[in-house]
Write a protein that holds these residues in place. Structure first.
Motif, PDB file in Angstrom:
ATOM      1  N   LEU A  99      26.366  32.332 -30.358  1.00 25.33           N
ATOM      2  CA  LEU A  99      27.854  32.167 -30.133  1.00 25.33           C
ATOM      3  C   LEU A  99      28.615  32.983 -31.214  1.00 25.33           C
TER       4      LEU A  99
ATOM      5  N   ARG B 226      17.849  33.105 -25.225  1.00 24.74           N
ATOM      6  CA  ARG B 226      19.255  33.050 -24.954  1.00 24.74           C
ATOM      7  C   ARG B 226      19.298  31.740 -23.890  1.00 24.74           C
ATOM      8  N   GLU B 227      18.531  31.760 -23.059  1.00 23.63           N
ATOM      9  CA  GLU B 227      18.229  30.675 -21.872  1.00 23.63           C
ATOM     10  C   GLU B 227      17.969  29.235 -22.360  1.00 23.63           C
ATOM     11  N   HIS B 228      17.298  29.226 -23.606  1.00 22.80           N
ATOM     12  CA  HIS B 228      16.852  27.757 -24.140  1.00 22.80           C
ATOM     13  C   HIS B 228      17.738  27.647 -25.444  1.00 22.80           C
ATOM     14  N   SER B 229      18.438  28.334 -25.954  1.00 19.37           N
ATOM     15  CA  SER B 229      19.215  28.396 -27.357  1.00 19.37           C
ATOM     16  C   SER B 229      20.399  29.223 -27.237  1.00 19.37           C
ATOM     17  N   GLU B 230      21.142  28.941 -26.401  1.00 25.17           N
ATOM     18  CA  GLU B 230      22.564  29.779 -26.172  1.00 25.17           C
ATOM     19  C   GLU B 230      23.398  29.680 -27.559  1.00 25.17           C
ATOM     20  N   GLN B 231      23.322  28.760 -28.191  1.00 26.82           N
ATOM     21  CA  GLN B 231      24.189  28.321 -29.299  1.00 26.82           C
ATOM     22  C   GLN B 231      23.921  29.297 -30.462  1.00 26.82           C
TER      23      GLN B 231
END
Length: 151
Positions: free
Chosen positions: A150, A142-147
């Motif tokens: 979503l 989640r830290e590097h790929s939040e998208q």
């Protein structure tokens, strides 16, 4: 059943929606003209290798389909313990070399590849990305790929 012919289109939609670097590209795999067959006349016979030209490939493909048709009684008999192998390919493109990504861009290419792999896995397995991750890895991804989270 699953329509495997729709998977490339589904992947394209996922890439458009979630690939913030536009790094994933659809990839078409093509087999070569020359095929090599390994076969034996019987179970106790030695294995023999032979090359198949395009006409022989067509004949062998038809023989395989005829055998499948006969074994399944023209589709009437359910083949529940069989496996179907489908190859889906996508290419992850970096604008720079791996070293330039690390040094000049301060980007971790492994994180980008991980996000790409999760997009493909989510599509192929029809599962949301968080469900594919072990709970201990969710915060890190989640830290590097939040998208990816979503939806």
């Amino acid at each position: 059943g699953v329509d495997y012919t729709a998977v490339p289109g589904q992947l394209d939609k996922v890439f458009e929606r979630l690939d913030k670097h536009s790094a994933l590209r659809p990839t078409t795999l093509s087999v070569g003209d020359a095929w090599r067959r390994t076969s034996a006349k019987s179970m106790l016979s030695p294995m023999v290798e032979s090359d198949l030209d395009i006409d022989q490939q067509r004949k062998e493909r038809q023989r395989a389909m005829d055998l499948l048709d006969a074994l399944s009684r023209s589709g009437d008999l359910k083949l529940g313990t069989c496996s179907l192998h489908v190859v889906v390919a996508a290419t992850h493109c970096f604008e720079k070399s791996v070293m330039d990504c690390l040094v000049q861009g301060n980007l971790n290419p492994v994180e980008h590849m991980e996000a790409s792999s999760l997009m493909v896995a989510s599509t192929v397995h029809s599962q949301p990305i968080p469900r594919l991750l072990a709970p201990s890895h969710t915060a890190r991804v989640r830290e590097h790929s939040e998208q990816l989270f979503l939806e």
